[in-house]
Design a protein around this motif. Sequence first.
Motif, mmCIF file in Angstrom:
data_model
loop_
_atom_site.group_PDB
_atom_site.id
_atom_site.type_symbol
_atom_site.label_atom_id
_atom_site.label_comp_id
_atom_site.label_asym_id
_atom_site.label_seq_id
_atom_site.Cartn_x
_atom_site.Cartn_y
_atom_site.Cartn_z
ATOM 1 N N ILE A 26 0.854 -1.188 0.000
ATOM 2 C CA ILE A 26 0.000 0.000 0.000
ATOM 3 C C ILE A 26 0.894 1.243 0.000
ATOM 4 O O ILE A 26 1.683 1.432 0.930
ATOM 5 N N PRO A 27 0.804 2.083 -1.006
ATOM 6 C CA PRO A 27 1.679 3.267 -1.045
ATOM 7 C C PRO A 27 1.254 4.298 -0.002
ATOM 8 O O PRO A 27 0.073 4.614 0.120
ATOM 9 N N PHE A 28 2.214 4.795 0.740
ATOM 10 C CA PHE A 28 1.898 5.824 1.735
ATOM 11 C C PHE A 28 3.119 6.686 1.983
ATOM 12 O O PHE A 28 4.261 6.276 1.742
ATOM 13 N N GLN A 29 2.861 7.875 2.479
ATOM 14 C CA GLN A 29 3.925 8.778 2.907
ATOM 15 C C GLN A 29 3.979 8.731 4.418
ATOM 16 O O GLN A 29 2.986 8.981 5.094
ATOM 17 N N LEU A 30 5.135 8.372 4.947
ATOM 18 C CA LEU A 30 5.298 8.278 6.389
ATOM 19 C C LEU A 30 5.539 9.658 6.982
ATOM 20 O O LEU A 30 6.462 10.365 6.579
ATOM 21 N N ARG A 31 4.692 10.041 7.930
ATOM 22 C CA ARG A 31 4.866 11.269 8.689
ATOM 23 C C ARG A 31 5.206 10.876 10.119
ATOM 24 O O ARG A 31 4.337 10.486 10.895
ATOM 25 N N THR A 32 6.465 10.936 10.453
ATOM 26 C CA THR A 32 6.897 10.502 11.775
ATOM 27 C C THR A 32 6.541 11.543 12.826
ATOM 28 O O THR A 32 6.836 12.731 12.664
ATOM 29 N N VAL A 33 5.901 11.082 13.889
ATOM 30 C CA VAL A 33 5.574 11.922 15.038
ATOM 31 C C VAL A 33 6.322 11.340 16.230
ATOM 32 O O VAL A 33 5.988 10.261 16.708
ATOM 33 N N GLU A 34 7.357 12.018 16.691
ATOM 34 C CA GLU A 34 8.237 11.448 17.713
ATOM 35 C C GLU A 34 7.641 11.644 19.106
ATOM 36 O O GLU A 34 7.648 12.743 19.658
ATOM 37 N N LEU A 35 7.148 10.536 19.661
ATOM 38 C CA LEU A 35 6.480 10.592 20.957
ATOM 39 C C LEU A 35 7.430 11.023 22.065
ATOM 40 O O LEU A 35 7.049 11.786 22.957
ATOM 41 N N ARG A 36 8.653 10.518 22.030
ATOM 42 C CA ARG A 36 9.590 10.826 23.117
ATOM 43 C C ARG A 36 10.044 12.282 23.098
ATOM 44 O O ARG A 36 10.613 12.761 24.076
ATOM 45 N N LYS A 37 9.798 12.972 21.997
ATOM 46 C CA LYS A 37 10.073 14.414 21.938
ATOM 47 C C LYS A 37 8.808 15.232 22.195
ATOM 48 O O LYS A 37 8.845 16.463 22.130
ATOM 49 N N GLY A 38 7.700 14.547 22.445
ATOM 50 C CA GLY A 38 6.457 15.243 22.718
ATOM 51 C C GLY A 38 5.826 15.903 21.504
ATOM 52 O O GLY A 38 4.985 16.799 21.646
ATOM 53 N N GLN A 39 6.209 15.465 20.297
ATOM 54 C CA GLN A 39 5.689 16.116 19.099
ATOM 55 C C GLN A 39 4.178 15.942 18.961
ATOM 56 O O GLN A 39 3.513 16.784 18.367
ATOM 57 N N HIS A 40 3.638 14.859 19.496
ATOM 58 C CA HIS A 40 2.196 14.646 19.416
ATOM 59 C C HIS A 40 1.427 15.668 20.250
ATOM 60 O O HIS A 40 0.256 15.924 20.008
ATOM 61 N N LEU A 41 2.105 16.258 21.228
ATOM 62 C CA LEU A 41 1.464 17.241 22.103
ATOM 63 C C LEU A 41 1.714 18.678 21.660
ATOM 64 O O LEU A 41 0.939 19.573 21.993
ATOM 65 N N SER A 42 2.795 18.903 20.914
ATOM 66 C CA SER A 42 3.207 20.281 20.624
ATOM 67 C C SER A 42 3.115 20.680 19.157
ATOM 68 O O SER A 42 3.204 21.864 18.841
ATOM 69 N N ASP A 43 2.950 19.727 18.251
ATOM 70 C CA ASP A 43 2.948 20.033 16.821
ATOM 71 C C ASP A 43 1.542 20.451 16.390
ATOM 72 O O ASP A 43 0.615 19.637 16.357
ATOM 73 N N ASP A 44 1.359 21.709 16.023
ATOM 74 C CA ASP A 44 0.044 22.223 15.643
ATOM 75 C C ASP A 44 -0.471 21.570 14.364
ATOM 76 O O ASP A 44 -1.676 21.333 14.220
ATOM 77 N N ALA A 45 0.437 21.268 13.433
ATOM 78 C CA ALA A 45 0.017 20.638 12.182
ATOM 79 C C ALA A 45 -0.553 19.249 12.454
ATOM 80 O O ALA A 45 -1.565 18.850 11.864
ATOM 81 N N PHE A 46 0.082 18.506 13.364
ATOM 82 C CA PHE A 46 -0.433 17.187 13.711
ATOM 83 C C PHE A 46 -1.761 17.296 14.447
ATOM 84 O O PHE A 46 -2.674 16.488 14.237
ATOM 85 N N ALA A 47 -1.903 18.275 15.292
ATOM 86 C CA ALA A 47 -3.158 18.453 16.033
ATOM 87 C C ALA A 47 -4.334 18.707 15.102
ATOM 88 O O ALA A 47 -5.475 18.347 15.425
ATOM 89 N N ARG A 48 -4.070 19.284 13.933
ATOM 90 C CA ARG A 48 -5.152 19.489 12.974
ATOM 91 C C ARG A 48 -5.579 18.169 12.334
ATOM 92 O O ARG A 48 -6.729 18.010 11.926
ATOM 93 N N VAL A 49 -4.647 17.237 12.243
ATOM 94 C CA VAL A 49 -4.977 15.902 11.723
ATOM 95 C C VAL A 49 -5.680 15.085 12.793
ATOM 96 O O VAL A 49 -6.691 14.429 12.534
ATOM 97 N N ASN A 50 -5.149 15.115 13.998
ATOM 98 C CA ASN A 50 -5.748 14.388 15.114
ATOM 99 C C ASN A 50 -5.831 15.290 16.341
ATOM 100 O O ASN A 50 -4.856 15.424 17.079
#
Length: 241
Positions: A26-50
């Motif tokens: 399945i073709p996909f583009q990997l968008r890495t969100v580094e949990l140990r850097k807290g990117q899931h909590l601080s990245d505004d672009a990711f927050a718009r996705v989830n």
Amino acid sequence: MCLELYLDLLSQPCRAIYIFAKKNGIPFQLRTVELRKGQHLSDDAFARVNPLKKVPALKDGDFTLTESVAILLYLVNKYRVPDYWYPQDPQACARVDEYLAWQHTTLRRNCLRALWHKVMLPVFLGEQVPSELLATTLAELDETLQVLEEKFLQHKAFLAGPQISLADLVAITELMHPVGAGCQVFEGRPKLAAWRRRVEATVGEDLFREAHEVILKVKDTPPADPTIKQKMLPKVLAMIR
């Protein structure tokens, strides 16, 4: 527009989705969100996705999806994958569904707690875990492994029947969490160990190793800086309580 998958292979459900997509071409583009850097909590672009600020997440054009089982089923339904992953036969499909429904509050919970109580809390967040709590966590994991063997695996080749399915993929990626923490979950369990070898061989050993490289090195995780710890600790404690 290319399918985008927001993942961190530290996460069990992210590994399941990654392996499934890779294995089925399945073709996909990997968008890495580094949990140990807290990117899931601080990245505004990711927050718009989830907006829940958790991985995994999927973005397919304007369509977004944020729960791991839902993402797997979306990929099954959208792409031509072999039927054994999620069979059309009602009873075979129900066996997969039965496992997927069971695992959320049992195997997943206990594997996650084992990793955090044994490694991530004391090493990454600098929070000591009482020995009694760790012992209880590992005992609960052992009980859950017994149910996995006796109720779901039994004497079959795979959890839902003679061929691999989503149930096996979700289960093995969960079990690699305590393995990464140094727990010998397959020791003394020859049926479970043989099942693991069948899953690895079916998925492909190179892909399996690639997907689990991060978790197998998790004991080498450096301590979090104070800002990350302050953001993550309350959420982690709520997640593994």
